[in-house]
Write a protein that holds these residues in place. Sequence first.
Motif, PDB file in Angstrom:
ATOM      1  N   GLU A   1       0.931  -0.799   0.316  1.00 15.10           N
ATOM      2  CA  GLU A   1       0.167  -0.389   0.285  1.00 15.10           C
ATOM      3  C   GLU A   1       0.803   1.621  -0.277  1.00 15.10           C
ATOM      4  O   GLU A   1       0.581   1.801  -0.894  1.00 15.10           O
ATOM      5  CB  GLU A   1      -1.302  -0.245   1.214  1.00 15.10           C
ATOM      6  N   ALA A   2       1.778   1.267   1.554  1.00 13.08           N
ATOM      7  CA  ALA A   2       2.847   2.509   1.056  1.00 13.08           C
ATOM      8  C   ALA A   2       3.954   2.852  -0.504  1.00 13.08           C
ATOM      9  O   ALA A   2       3.489   3.532  -0.387  1.00 13.08           O
ATOM     10  CB  ALA A   2       4.193   2.012   1.891  1.00 13.08           C
TER      11      ALA A   2
ATOM     12  N   ALA B   1       3.755   5.435  -2.434  1.00 11.82           N
ATOM     13  CA  ALA B   1       5.007   6.094  -3.459  1.00 11.82           C
ATOM     14  C   ALA B   1       5.113   6.230  -4.852  1.00 11.82           C
ATOM     15  O   ALA B   1       5.213   7.370  -5.757  1.00 11.82           O
ATOM     16  CB  ALA B   1       5.676   5.972  -3.187  1.00 11.82           C
ATOM     17  N   VAL B   2       4.035   5.586  -6.204  1.00 14.02           N
ATOM     18  CA  VAL B   2       3.763   5.240  -6.742  1.00 14.02           C
ATOM     19  C   VAL B   2       3.333   6.414  -7.988  1.00 14.02           C
ATOM     20  O   VAL B   2       4.242   7.373  -8.606  1.00 14.02           O
ATOM     21  CB  VAL B   2       4.351   3.952  -7.694  1.00 14.02           C
ATOM     22  N   ARG B   3       2.119   6.589  -7.194  1.00 11.86           N
ATOM     23  CA  ARG B   3       1.485   7.656  -7.594  1.00 11.86           C
ATOM     24  C   ARG B   3       1.806   9.003  -7.380  1.00 11.86           C
ATOM     25  O   ARG B   3       1.931   9.834  -8.652  1.00 11.86           O
ATOM     26  CB  ARG B   3      -0.040   7.337  -6.474  1.00 11.86           C
ATOM     27  N   ASP B   4       2.821   9.292  -6.074  1.00 12.30           N
ATOM     28  CA  ASP B   4       3.764  10.394  -5.839  1.00 12.30           C
ATOM     29  C   ASP B   4       4.559  10.911  -6.553  1.00 12.30           C
ATOM     30  O   ASP B   4       4.678  11.750  -7.416  1.00 12.30           O
ATOM     31  CB  ASP B   4       3.934  10.878  -4.406  1.00 12.30           C
ATOM     32  N   ALA B   5       5.150   9.649  -6.968  1.00 13.99           N
ATOM     33  CA  ALA B   5       6.330  10.116  -8.186  1.00 13.99           C
ATOM     34  C   ALA B   5       5.706  10.051  -9.616  1.00 13.99           C
ATOM     35  O   ALA B   5       6.473  10.947 -10.477  1.00 13.99           O
ATOM     36  CB  ALA B   5       7.362   8.844  -8.035  1.00 13.99           C
ATOM     37  N   ARG B   6       4.387   9.180 -10.430  1.00 13.31           N
ATOM     38  CA  ARG B   6       4.198   9.448 -11.615  1.00 13.31           C
ATOM     39  C   ARG B   6       3.993  11.108 -11.141  1.00 13.31           C
ATOM     40  O   ARG B   6       4.033  12.142 -12.463  1.00 13.31           O
ATOM     41  CB  ARG B   6       3.393   8.470 -11.355  1.00 13.31           C
ATOM     42  N   SER B   7       3.184  11.931 -10.539  1.00 10.68           N
ATOM     43  CA  SER B   7       2.443  12.756 -10.322  1.00 10.68           C
ATOM     44  C   SER B   7       3.704  13.774 -10.296  1.00 10.68           C
ATOM     45  O   SER B   7       3.507  14.385 -10.613  1.00 10.68           O
ATOM     46  CB  SER B   7       1.467  13.458  -8.988  1.00 10.68           C
TER      47      SER B   7
END
Length: 529
Positions: A240-241, A245-251
């Motif tokens: 989940e973490a 982190a992937v969502r934040d990095a893609r953003s």
Amino acid sequence: MAQPYLALSDVTFSWPDGDPVFDGLDAVFGSGTTGLVGLNGAGKSTLLRLIAGELTPDRGSVTVHGSLAYLRQDLALDPHRRVDAILGIESARKALHRIESGAGTDEDFAVAAGHWDIEERAVATLDRLGLAHIAPSTDALGRTVGTLSGGETMLLGLTAALLGEPQVLLLDEPTNNLDLSAKSRLYAAVGQFPGTAVVVSHDREMLERMDSIAELRRGEVRMFGGNFSAYRAVVDAEQEAARAAVRDARSDVRKQGRELVEAQTKIARRVRYGKKMEGSVPRILAGERKRQAQVSAGKLRGSHIDKLEEARQTLTEAEEMIRDDREIRIDLPDTAVHPGQQVIELEDITLACGPTVSLTVSGPERIALVGRNGIGKTTLLRAIADASPRVPWRSLPQRLDIFDGDRTVAQNVADAAPHATPEQIRARLARFLFRGDAADTQASALSGGEQLRAALAMILLAEPAPRLLMLDEPTNNLDLPSLAHLTSALAEFRGALVVASHDLPFLREIGVTRWLELTEEGLHEVDPR
């Protein structure tokens, strides 16, 4: 005496064809029970063989502190061998009998030393593991084993291992083919083991009884304190973490990309403005402005490019934390059976193994068929097939002998689905992890787990689409991710199911509506609680 343990240091191993398995593996297994988990093909059985000394590492060391016993997954026993020979006590028994008859030699006394009660211990251990019928007395230890079931073979092998009173115990899928009663006895035996036990297993009930879990992944072993539920809780939280982190990095990548475009647009505007002003200022001043603008533009562009590259690197690192476990992906066809629609009708059928049974299945019922090993569950599934169910049906046999070993996986599936194009066959097989050249593998060359996936592909992609599935121990040899996906897929299946299995968590998760136990007297409704 010091506590037993296992230690692997810098272990590197490759198969003779050069296929690497481990490169610099380090691991320590302390006292207590450890469940070793990982995907099919991760190297779990190979790791046990390295620890047991059956394989030699190319580099590094394996330290076993304490006497060791190893029970292989593919244990096979010659039916003509005597029970005492399999248990490894034949020479000790012969020596004891010569001593008791007064004909013992010094060599007999040396052999018997420390083993004066070996016969009684052997019978007691057999009884504890539910094998009293094999040798109910010390006299019966000299009989041949005859034709044992797969589960009895495993338990007899475990008896042999425990009789040696090892301090380190290695078990490879010990619950495969065991019925519920035998599983309970094995759980108890492993739970009472006083030394270091490493158990390779996909059996969640077994794993719940472990003191710790070791995960073999990408050639490395990671230890988790606690049982399987504790291990899953840690992994789920980490995933989940990692997804966050992937969502934040893609953003951030998108943001840095936009800012780079904006910076490039700003630079382009300055260039156009500078060209317009070239004629209105002295040449020396224009040249200096142009040089300053180029330096400024270079710094601005470089700063944003660096930020974008940094964001992309962060995204790559975050994505590597996401588990890309290969799972079978099953899209079951629309095979609904309407409530009240009769699917199976058996009346007073006497099975070859003895029981007389009657069975009616209507609508999308889900039947769990349980019972001890050898009682006739597989025979009953065959009887259902012979009675011609009233809807299209497919069966997954326990021995997975439904394909032609001389033909490839793709060819076998094409035989079951003659109207599908080669492209459709390969696209469907990709969902069962047979991608590219893997679909051209000859069926006889498949591993146990691969055979199960190929068999599943054959029955689920067949024409006409099955509206009744009969599955005989379908979870044997499935790794945990694939088991979870199979469970989810069958939970969505709208046809009728008859499943013979000893895997209670699996049966509960697929939504069984009737539990039937097969005994010598016939079929009986039971409460699984």
